[in-house]
Enzyme design. Sequence first.
Site, mmCIF file in Angstrom:
data_model
loop_
_atom_site.group_PDB
_atom_site.id
_atom_site.type_symbol
_atom_site.label_atom_id
_atom_site.label_comp_id
_atom_site.label_asym_id
_atom_site.label_seq_id
_atom_site.Cartn_x
_atom_site.Cartn_y
_atom_site.Cartn_z
ATOM 1 N N CYS A 93 0.826 -1.200 0.000
ATOM 2 C CA CYS A 93 0.000 0.000 0.000
ATOM 3 C C CYS A 93 0.859 1.248 0.000
ATOM 4 O O CYS A 93 0.381 2.343 -0.227
ATOM 5 C CB CYS A 93 -0.912 0.030 1.214
ATOM 6 N N CYS B 281 -4.732 6.917 3.430
ATOM 7 C CA CYS B 281 -3.715 5.879 3.333
ATOM 8 C C CYS B 281 -2.509 6.124 4.219
ATOM 9 O O CYS B 281 -1.858 5.181 4.650
ATOM 10 C CB CYS B 281 -3.278 5.691 1.893
#
Lengths: 387, 184
Positions: B34, B103
């Site tokens: 990620c 994120c």
Amino acid sequence: MKVIYLDHISGNPLHPQVKEAIIDYIKKDGFGNPVSQHSIGDAATEILEDARVKVAQLINSEPQEIVFTSCGTESNNHAIKGVAFAKAKKGKHIITSNIEHQSVARPLRMLSQMGYNVTSVSVDKYGMVDPSDVEKAIRDDTILISIMHANNEIGTIEPIAEIGKIAKARGVIFHTDAVVSCGNIPINVNEMGVDLMSIAANQFYGPPGIGALYISQKVKILPLIDGGVQESNRRAGTPNMLGIVGMGKAAELARAEMPQRTEHLLKLKKTIMDRLGTIDEIVVNGHPEKSLPGLVSFSVSYIEGESMMMMLDEEGVSISTRSACASGSLRTSHVLIATGTDHATAQGTLVFSYGIDITVEDIDKAFEALRKSVAFLRNMSPLYKKE
Amino acid sequence: MQYSDVVMDHFKSPRNVGKIENPDGTGEVGNPICGDMMTITIKVKDDRIDDIKFNTFGCGAAIAVSSMVTEMAKGKKLEEAMKITNMTVAESLGGLPKNKLHCSNLGADALHKAITDYYARKEGKGREAKDTEKVEHIGKRKGKCYCPYCETGLPEPTPLCTRCGKPTLQSIADSATTKGAKKK
């Protein structure tokens, strides 16, 4: 602090002689519209056609095969949609590759939503297309092959001449996006066997916001921007004369100076490769030989690219990263994924792109900053095991 | 640059970088796929965070978030530290770009996990607690995954959303997908 600009792929600085040419044009009261039939219009036409000849000479085409556009993206859109709409009756199948620029990939996606079929061939670990894959993908209803000349992220140069031969033998129109290669490596449209080629001036020290599309006399495509007789009915709209003057000068200089420029760029490339070899756990992306002289892409393990880019920026070094975190869309580079790079490594990818204004000393300074930021960020990284 | 001055300050001179040897609690969030991964280690004395350090793999925002959360937590009582949220960290940083809010803003999650780990160890559960934690690594995850952009849960765990191609979240997957399910 002098900024070391290593992001030439985003746009080269203007060549001093290009600047001069544009300023001269402004000083001479360049406002004429080439479409006008009077003397002021004629003067503008002369300047426009002179620039066209210079761009044509750069790629060894006929001047009337050059259509000025607003940028490389417009050229790509024009080529793809222009063929697709003109040949829709013949077929609706288009072949492309997995590593194209968004200005090719997105129009193709739009076309596929409109009922066209798109086959995208994959690439090897160097980002190289296999011409036989392209040949296998050709069908009876294939109307267009669009494969880029050189990749803008990893610099790999594709076997365009081989694909050109296949396209010619099978009677399929062949477009190549040569935005990052044109003006930087020798190009001959006849030897390459391309029918359409996209060019952008800011990749060879010309101004941003001006480009061209080479359209072979043998092919007929529809205009993207319609409603005027300019560019022989192929691109309507008042031409961007300031840009065209600059692009013509830049093309002339690129052709004349290419051997010296290439020699300089290769020297810088060798310096970069040598310096990269002294840092642990770095992977260089792209083809080791068949690649642009002015670009090196590499991935630094255990670190994310945006933080490296920010640290280098603080040190006065402008570079670009292919990290998803810095992409705005937060999307991992499709080019790196297509070459088989894993997501974590792709996150640590930097691109050094440089030009004739960069010296070996600049590269050394950039590496000083890079070394510092790699050490700092690896020390912070939970993935890096300090032994 | 898209970041506030406070973010840039914490990015350039991050506080509390490192790893405490023999910590009383460890919290780990994210995964390198990620783009962000944080590990926070804490030392606890009299129910207070006596020392705290972080290691982060991630973008500028992720590093600034890690630095800020350690500074906010240091010296705080454990229950107070548990009240620190990702949102208050982002606020203390003078805000974060919208696309980074989801994120990169996982500092409080890492802190909470370190504290939970401390309690678990105290109760003698030792490091077993790791397996029952809410946030898991991508390889281990069988259940849900959440895309903050599409605001939907995904049936299969994937680093990138199958709909929009943007990074998915592992950390708030459980709460978010439950919410999504309730709506239906």
